[in-house]
Design a protein around this motif. Structure first.
Motif, short mmCIF file in Angstrom:
data_model
loop_
_atom_site.label_atom_id
_atom_site.label_comp_id
_atom_site.label_asym_id
_atom_site.label_seq_id
_atom_site.Cartn_x
_atom_site.Cartn_y
_atom_site.Cartn_z
N TYR A 108 0.84 -1.29 0.10
CA TYR A 108 -0.11 -0.12 0.11
C TYR A 108 0.87 1.32 -0.13
CZ TYR A 108 -3.47 -3.43 1.73
OH TYR A 108 -4.18 -4.40 1.87
N LEU A 149 1.68 5.00 0.66
CA LEU A 149 1.19 5.87 1.74
C LEU A 149 1.70 7.43 1.57
CD1 LEU A 149 2.04 4.35 5.10
CD2 LEU A 149 -0.17 4.16 4.00
N ALA A 209 -0.09 9.92 6.22
CA ALA A 209 -0.45 8.55 6.49
C ALA A 209 0.76 7.82 7.22
CB ALA A 209 -0.93 7.93 5.19
N ASP A 228 0.81 8.93 10.52
CA ASP A 228 0.13 8.01 11.45
C ASP A 228 0.19 6.59 11.67
OD1 ASP A 228 -1.69 10.45 11.31
OD2 ASP A 228 -3.19 9.40 9.73
N TRP A 229 0.93 5.97 10.72
CA TRP A 229 1.53 4.53 10.85
C TRP A 229 2.20 4.54 11.91
CZ3 TRP A 229 5.46 1.42 11.04
CH2 TRP A 229 5.34 -0.07 11.04
N ASP A 240 -6.84 -0.37 7.52
CA ASP A 240 -5.73 -0.45 6.56
C ASP A 240 -6.19 -0.79 5.23
OD1 ASP A 240 -4.08 -0.02 8.55
OD2 ASP A 240 -3.63 -1.99 9.09
N ARG A 249 -7.50 2.35 3.68
CA ARG A 249 -6.36 3.49 3.67
C ARG A 249 -5.78 3.45 2.40
NH1 ARG A 249 -2.83 2.96 8.94
NH2 ARG A 249 -1.23 2.66 7.15
N THR A 304 -5.64 8.70 5.27
CA THR A 304 -4.88 8.43 6.74
C THR A 304 -6.18 7.86 7.36
OG1 THR A 304 -5.56 10.44 7.76
CG2 THR A 304 -3.58 10.40 6.61
N ALA A 305 -5.54 7.19 8.50
CA ALA A 305 -6.50 6.55 9.38
C ALA A 305 -7.43 7.63 10.27
CB ALA A 305 -5.89 5.89 10.58
N LEU A 360 -10.25 8.76 7.61
CA LEU A 360 -11.35 7.82 7.39
C LEU A 360 -12.16 7.71 8.50
CD1 LEU A 360 -9.24 4.63 6.08
CD2 LEU A 360 -10.86 5.78 4.72
#
Length: 125
Positions: free
Chosen positions: A54, A56, A60, A63-64, A100, A103, A109-110, A113
């Motif tokens: 994925y 990003l 994002a 965020d992760w 995820d 995303r 980003t979480a 969402l």
């Protein structure tokens, strides 16, 4: 694993691994490409082994890192320079997997969402 996503080559053999997170039969690896793009390599080992990549955004990826390694007190918005504070929440592994997946599918980003879902829920309640 190697795949081109939106014009970016995501290759786990040439990118720099900068993070790792394990939960409920799943391992995620955060990578940075030589051109500075971030991507996640997900390996699900519960049942049949499945792998995916994925792409990003920088936000994002931040965020992760926050979710994987714990919250920080605050961060600064890259666009406005405004100081913002984090709030830590807990979700089930099923919900995390759904976040995820979304995303990756929507490039959000979480936080984006969850915020959009809550706004829609409030609007329709």
């Amino acid at each position: 694993m190697k795949r081109t996503i939106k014009g970016t080559l995501c290759d786990t053999s040439t990118a720099e691994q900068i993070g790792e997170s394990r939960y409920d039969g799943c391992t995620e690896y955060l990578y940075r490409t030589k051109s500075g793009k971030y991507f996640i390599h997900t390996v699900r080992s519960k049942g049949l082994v499945r792998e995916d990549l994925y792409l990003l955004t920088n936000t994002a990826a931040a965020d992760w890192i926050m979710v994987a390694y714990g919250p920080v007190d605050a961060y600064y918005d890259a666009k406005t320079g405004a100081k913002k504070e984090w709030a830590k929440i807990s979700v089930s592994s099923t919900t995390k997997a759904l976040i995820d997946e979304l995303r990756g599918a929507y490039g959000m980003t979480a936080n984006e969402l969850i915020s959009d879902a809550l706004k829609t829920y409030r609007k329709n309640a």
